[in-house]
Scaffold this active site. Structure first.
Site, mmCIF file in Angstrom:
data_model
loop_
_atom_site.group_PDB
_atom_site.id
_atom_site.type_symbol
_atom_site.label_atom_id
_atom_site.label_comp_id
_atom_site.label_asym_id
_atom_site.label_seq_id
_atom_site.Cartn_x
_atom_site.Cartn_y
_atom_site.Cartn_z
ATOM 1 N N ALA B 518 7.373 0.211 -18.715
ATOM 2 C CA ALA B 518 6.081 -0.471 -18.684
ATOM 3 C C ALA B 518 4.987 0.455 -19.208
ATOM 4 O O ALA B 518 4.105 0.051 -19.973
ATOM 5 C CB ALA B 518 5.764 -0.945 -17.267
ATOM 6 N N LEU B 655 0.326 -3.817 -13.507
ATOM 7 C CA LEU B 655 0.224 -4.786 -14.607
ATOM 8 C C LEU B 655 0.391 -6.217 -14.105
ATOM 9 O O LEU B 655 -0.231 -7.132 -14.628
ATOM 10 C CB LEU B 655 1.274 -4.459 -15.670
ATOM 11 C CG LEU B 655 0.983 -3.117 -16.369
ATOM 12 C CD1 LEU B 655 2.187 -2.645 -17.156
ATOM 13 C CD2 LEU B 655 -0.241 -3.228 -17.267
ATOM 14 N N THR B 659 5.334 -8.951 -9.881
ATOM 15 C CA THR B 659 6.565 -8.265 -10.295
ATOM 16 C C THR B 659 6.591 -6.833 -9.767
ATOM 17 O O THR B 659 7.646 -6.311 -9.441
ATOM 18 C CB THR B 659 6.730 -8.292 -11.829
ATOM 19 O OG1 THR B 659 5.595 -7.679 -12.429
ATOM 20 C CG2 THR B 659 6.867 -9.710 -12.331
ATOM 21 N N GLN B 663 9.454 -5.194 -7.370
ATOM 22 C CA GLN B 663 10.157 -3.930 -7.622
ATOM 23 C C GLN B 663 10.132 -3.049 -6.381
ATOM 24 O O GLN B 663 11.120 -2.413 -6.019
ATOM 25 C CB GLN B 663 9.449 -3.164 -8.745
ATOM 26 C CG GLN B 663 9.539 -3.830 -10.072
ATOM 27 C CD GLN B 663 10.583 -3.142 -10.921
ATOM 28 O OE1 GLN B 663 11.716 -2.978 -10.510
ATOM 29 N NE2 GLN B 663 10.208 -2.720 -12.102
ATOM 30 N N GLY B 729 9.300 1.136 -11.012
ATOM 31 C CA GLY B 729 10.663 0.666 -10.763
ATOM 32 C C GLY B 729 11.461 1.509 -9.796
ATOM 33 O O GLY B 729 12.293 1.007 -9.063
ATOM 34 N N GLU B 730 11.238 2.784 -9.795
ATOM 35 C CA GLU B 730 12.085 3.673 -8.988
ATOM 36 C C GLU B 730 11.411 4.089 -7.686
ATOM 37 O O GLU B 730 12.050 4.662 -6.806
ATOM 38 C CB GLU B 730 12.408 4.939 -9.800
ATOM 39 C CG GLU B 730 12.715 4.654 -11.257
ATOM 40 C CD GLU B 730 14.163 4.892 -11.632
ATOM 41 O OE1 GLU B 730 14.951 5.225 -10.752
ATOM 42 O OE2 GLU B 730 14.487 4.735 -12.820
#
Lengths: 345, 765
Positions: B518, B655, B659, B663, B729-730
């Protein structure tokens, strides 16, 4: 591709007849059986589907003559939700609720449930046999497994999930079900129809302990073609005051590491009747008769509960990976008894 | 070289972006979305892998006659007939392969479950049955698949030229002056990704070119590997992966089965489709390696002062793979002295790889558990100990300032939402019925990685736009967020923007891993949108055009209308219509300041461009979080449940609120599995995994996670990239393991330094 014939049974007698032929297997909910076929554990040549049989005796739950009778084609979910079962035999309802998932409970039948095989990893994955010395000798025994040649016993070792009761040196695979613990604790009888007619048998005799097995296919005392048609459970005050405690690694959709199906009847401060069935810790559905003997006729205290729990596991054989099942199993018994003391008798 | 962006003023998105639903959600729930295995492939044959039961030894013979005799069989591919491949390299050495060992090149058996043959047939059922008839004969020798077992090899330090150890401050002084010291060893097991979408490869050769459908986090890298393997120019290879059903690091590097499937398709002159079975997914690819953390922590006056941390991670016999978590986690607090080392232990397994927050999950389990023990030993509230040791003033390893630092804010916001003020420094004190409850907390950190990225954008005079790039959506929401960026920059409706990703023919990009996509691809998309915008402004402001003479820096784009600062307007569609053929096409690019342009050239060839990580020459860069959990432990059964989790996270611009939250909560839930459920168990006699399927390898179910709350902390970061976005994400999983272990201690008084923590460890409670 390994093919098999699929047949829909037209009557119970016809199902028994067809299923008695070599290579044939009965099929009901299929929730375990299809997995085992895909894994190569079951290798049927013919599958006889009995789920379309309309016989009400197979499909109903009823109370008659002091007995609760559950047809073998009743779905797990149907029995779990049944008002009579909840009221007269809560342990059976609870054990079914705590088993599998909603989706599986809607598919699986009671008859199939008690016939489910161990979840032992060595049993479920025949490729372990490749590690055994010697060549594959595919002996197709009853149950159509590839395990007739004994290689499984040379590869298998105890795991965290293995049994501590009813084991042999080479077979510690645990019986995974939940429903059966209530049946064994409350002296259930199974009705059977076979090619030679009907018979009945104490539920406690259905499953074969490892020490009595000639080979892996001999896990149940049913002759080829015999179909379980119903379970009869004698009603009793202890059955009405019963519960199922299941300890598992996650909150749902997990087999028991240890479970207890327990019923209690008090006479004043003395235990008039007590029933204890154990799951997750034994190779077959397990009646903890020694534990019941400790409690019957005496008071129910923390001490007597503990003593009963000790007695239940007096003969346990543990390994490093599954030693925890003894203290866990004891605690599960105490938890179930404690829960029952909180319930109105 | 540092750059500064005005992310709030310049980007037409709020700091926490709108929670627009995923644009592909309808297609996914209706089954219209095409995953790799859904792509129609006329005349495809079906393949199945045959794997080794033995862990180590030599393949002395492989009897394929029975398999070949099965009607409908096409090919059994073994080391005997496997064609030679080009000289492939592992991703850590500039290539794209997961492992340096290609099993069909020889008779060597190096781990259980290694590929020994591929069976290809007309029907998948035929292939599966024939695969069971392939009889490999293996002369087996003793092997060790675990590093946590007697007989495991000794740890070997990671060579200093590959990873310099960390040495900061006067360690002796820090420990000599400590009022509290905690020392211990923490262990984590082998774990496997288990995405729901299985690994798969469909290969089709046409006119000497190769098209491969592979669920992938890295189509550009996969293309490069296949081109090398089969001696083709990259332009003759196309890798497609439009939707991916979860990856978590398992679909980044190229796995051997993909090469085997492509080779078979070439030999047979027919497309070949290969599914890897769930059980085989435990062995033919990568996993999270087991690890040991040796940690010593010093506390003085309620502040963390000294840290010694050695991580020992598992690797394979043939690759030295290491995940230097201490590189990251040493920077969490303002230690006076730090000493960190990394080492590996070689075992008889496939080469480990990246699994969600690969370096951080094991190291933080150790470090944040050790800090909790230190807080208890020192009599300090674990929250205060962390806040008192804030590194907000700068990274204590490099001395560099942070691009932005949200840890303290996350700790405060999380603590407030969770109710940490109720925490009492007494174990076994929160009893509810048969359950003992406890609270635990742990910090979370994930470094910000950014990499060169490219994207193509075309805007037509009907205001339809097409955005393409060799980027990836494994379920994170990439399609949706890049569309939001374009819509916001150009003031056009989202519905008119088509986004096409997961195609190696598109503008090249690096791997969608390390939570970089991203931040990187998003910045390239922003660049593309800005280039279109500049071109449109140029057209609109030219002599005789509707906005002639207006201030080009003050044009607003909204609802398909351009508005100048003097109030004049122009319809965007008309302005675009002034371009030749009524279309504007641009390539957007973005290169992190810390990555040299020379390294960018490599992006086009291999997808393996340079990457900017946690420390550049100007800044330290990371996303932070704080996890707060409540656990309940049954007093008799020892069952451990997690009734409530709250996490607060700061990771720059959000963003898409929806979503991003997904995550984070997904990571938090995985943390529950990671510390309570998940372990790939080894049968040490055979060096072989015993629970290789989802019936036996447990992950949490819904009932295990009744309440999961992620708080998104607003953070403006002016130095990361033009979007001001870090990765998310992580981050969500990183601190959960330790937070739960700490809560278990609070509930029961039992300290567990080995994961997973299970009922058998609680029976004394």
């Amino acid at each position: 591709m390994r093919t098999f014939a699929y047949e829909r049974a037209t009557s119970l007698a016809q199902a028994a007849e067809r299923a008695s032929e070599p290579g044939a297997m009965l099929y009901a909910g299929g929730t375990t059986m299809l997995d085992l076929i895909k894994l190569g554990v079951y290798r049927p040549q013919r599958v006889i589907d009995i789920t379309f049989l309309e016989d009400p005796a197979l499909r109903t739950i009823e109370v008659a003559g002091g007995t609760l009778r559950l047809g073998a084609l009743v779905k797990m979910n149907q029995a779990a939700e049944d008002a009579t079962v909840k009221d007269r035999a809560p342990v059976l309802s609870e054990s079914l609720w705590l088993a599998a998932t909603q989706q599986l409970r809607h598919m699986a039948t009671l008859g199939g449930n008690v016939m489910q095989r161990t979840r032992d990893t060595y049993f479920r994955h025949p490729d372990w046999l490749d590690l055994a010395d010697g060549d594959a000798a595919e002996v197709e025994t009853y149950g159509n497994t590839p395990y007739g040649d004994g290689r499984l016993t040379t590869v298998r070792q105890p795991t965290r999930l293995s049994a501590v009761l009813g084991t042999t040196e080479t077979d510690t695979a645990s019986y995974p079900g939940d429903f059966a613990q209530g049946l064994v604790a409350f002296d259930a009888v199974i009705e059977i129809t076979g090619p030679d007619g009907a018979r009945e048998m104490p539920f406690a005799d259905l499953h074969v302990r490892p020490a009595d097995k000639a080979n892996e296919g001999d896990y149940a005392r049913l002759a080829p073609g015999e179909v379980i048609t119903a379970f009869r459970v004698p009603l009793s005050p202890a059955l009405a005051r019963s519960t199922y405690v299941k300890a598992r690694d996650r909150a749902s959709y997990a087999f028991a590491n240890a479970s207890a199906a327990v019923g209690l009847e008090m006479d004043g401060d003395a235990v008039a009747d007590v029933r204890i069935g154990l799951g997750g810790v034994a190779t077959v559905p397990w009646r903890a008769a020694a534990a019941e003997d400790v409690l019957r006729g005496g008071p129910l205290t923390e001490e007597t509960m503990r003593a009963a729990a000790e007695a239940a596991f007096a003969d346990a054989v543990t390994h490093e990976a599954n030693a925890f099942k003894v203290p866990l199993g004891r605690n599960v018994i105490v938890q179930a008894l404690t829960t029952l003391t909180r319930m109105e008798g | 070289m540092a750059e500064t962006y005005h992310v709030v003023r310049d980007v037409n998105l709020p700091l926490i972006g709108k929670g627009v639903p995923r644009m592909e959600s309808r297609a996914k729930v209706t089954g219209a979305a095409r995953y790799a295995a859904d792509e129609p492939l006329a005349g495809a044959l079906h393949a199945t892998l045959v794997t080794s039961a033995h862990a180590k030894g030599t393949l002395t013979a492989i009897d394929t006659r029975a398999a070949e005799a099965v009607p409908g069989m096409r090919l059994v591919l073994t080391h005997r007939n496997m064609p030679a491949l080009g000289d492939l390299a592992r991703y850590t050495t500039g290539g794209a392969m997961q492992s340096s060992f290609f099993p069909l090149a020889s008779t060597e058996i190096r781990y259980a479950g290694q590929i020994v043959a591929l069976v290809v047939a007309d029907a998948p059922e035929t292939a599966e049955e024939a695969a069971k008839l392939v009889r490999p004969r293996i002369d087996g020798v003793a092997a060790t698949a675990s590093m946590h077992v007697d007989g495991a090899a000794e740890p070997v330090p990671v060579p200093e030229d590959r990873l310099p150890p960390i040495r900061v401050g006067d360690m002796d002084a820090a420990f000599a002056g400590a009022d509290t010291i905690v020392e211990g060893e923490w262990r984590t097991p082998i774990q496997h990704h288990n995405p729901i979408e299985l690994w798969f490869t469909a290969a089709e050769w046409r006119d000497g070119g190769l098209t491969a459908h592979v669920p992938s986090q890295w189509v550009t890298g996969t293309r490069a590997a296949l081109a090398t393997a089969f001696d083709l120019p990259v332009s003759r290879v196309r890798v497609l992966s439009r939707h991916v059903g979860g990856a978590f690091g398992s679909k980044g590097a190229v796995l051997n089965h993909t090469l085997v499937a492509c080779a078979a398709a070439r030999m047979l002159g027919r497309p070949v489709a290969l599914y890897v079975s769930r059980s085989q997914m435990f062995t033919v690819g990568t996993m999270r390696p087991a690890a040991t953390q040796r940690i010593r922590v010093a506390v003085r006056d309620g502040r963390l002062t000294g840290l010694e941390h050695t991580q020992i991670g598992q690797t394979s016999r043939f690759d030295t793979f290491f995940l230097p978590g201490t590189e990251q986690t040493t920077r969490l607090y303002a230690w006076d002295a730090i000493r960190a080392d990394e080492a590996t232990v070689a075992t008889d397994v496939n080469t480990p790889g990246f699994m969600r927050a690969p370096a951080e999950v094991p190291t933080l389990f150790g470090l944040e558990s050790a800090i909790d023990e230190a807080a208890w030993a020192a009599g300090v509230n674990p929250l205060d100990l962390r806040l008192n040791s804030s590194a907000a003033g700068g990274d204590s390893v490099s001395g560099l300032p942070w691009t932005s630092h949200g840890l303290d804010e996350c700790l405060r916001r999380g603590a407030e939402a969770f109710g940490w003020s109720d925490w009492q420094p007494e174990t076994r004190a929160m009893r509810r019925g048969d359950w003992l409850h406890g609270y635990g907390l742990a910090s979370a950190v994930y470094p910000t990685y950014t990499a060169p990225a490219t994207a193509d954008l075309r805007l037509g005079s009907d205001l339809s736009a097409t955005l393409t790039g060799a980027a990836h959506d494994m379920g994170m929401g990439t399609y949706t967020i890049v569309r939001q960026i374009v819509a916001a920059e150009l003031g056009v409706p989202q519905d008119g923007i088509a986004v096409d990703l997961g195609d190696s023919d598109h503008a090249p990009n690096s791997v969608a891993g390390g939570a970089r996509q991203a931040a990187s691809f998003g910045s390239a998309v922003l660049d593309a949108a800005r280039r279109v915008r500049s071109r449109v402004i140029e057209l609109a402001l030219a002599e005789g055009r509707p906005l002639a003479g207006a201030d080009p820096t003050e044009i607003a784009f909204a609802d398909g209308v351009m508005t100048a600062s003097d109030g004049r307007t122009a319809r965007l569609s008309e302005v675009v219509g002034l371009a030749p053929f009524g279309v504007i096409e641009v390539r957007g690019t973005w290169v992190p300041a810390a990555v040299g342009m020379k390294s960018v050239m490599e992006l086009y060839r291999s997808g393996n461009a340079g990457i900017a990580g946690m420390v550049t020459d100007a800044y330290a860069r990371a996303a932070f979080g704080a996890n707060f959990v409540e656990v309940a432990v049954h007093t008799r059964t020892g069952e451990i449940r997690v009734p409530r989790m709250v996490g607060a996270f700061a990771f720059g611009r959000v963003l898409n609120e929806r979503t991003a939250r997904s995550q984070l909560t997904g990571g938090m839930i995985w943390g529950v599995g990671s510390v309570l459920h998940e372990a790939t168990e080894v049968d040490h006699r055979y060096a072989r995994y015993i629970n290789g399927d989802l019936g036996e390898y447990f992950v949490p179910v819904n009932a295990d996670v009744p309440s999961v709350e992620a708080i998104l902390v607003e953070e403006e970061d002016r130095h990361i990239n033009p979007l001001g976005a870090k990765g998310v994400g992580e981050l969500g999983i990183t601190g959960v393991n330790a937070a739960i272990a700490n809560a278990v201690h609070h509930a029961t008084g039992i300290r567990r330094r080995d994961a997973p923590i299970r009922m058998e460890h609680m029976l004394g409670a």
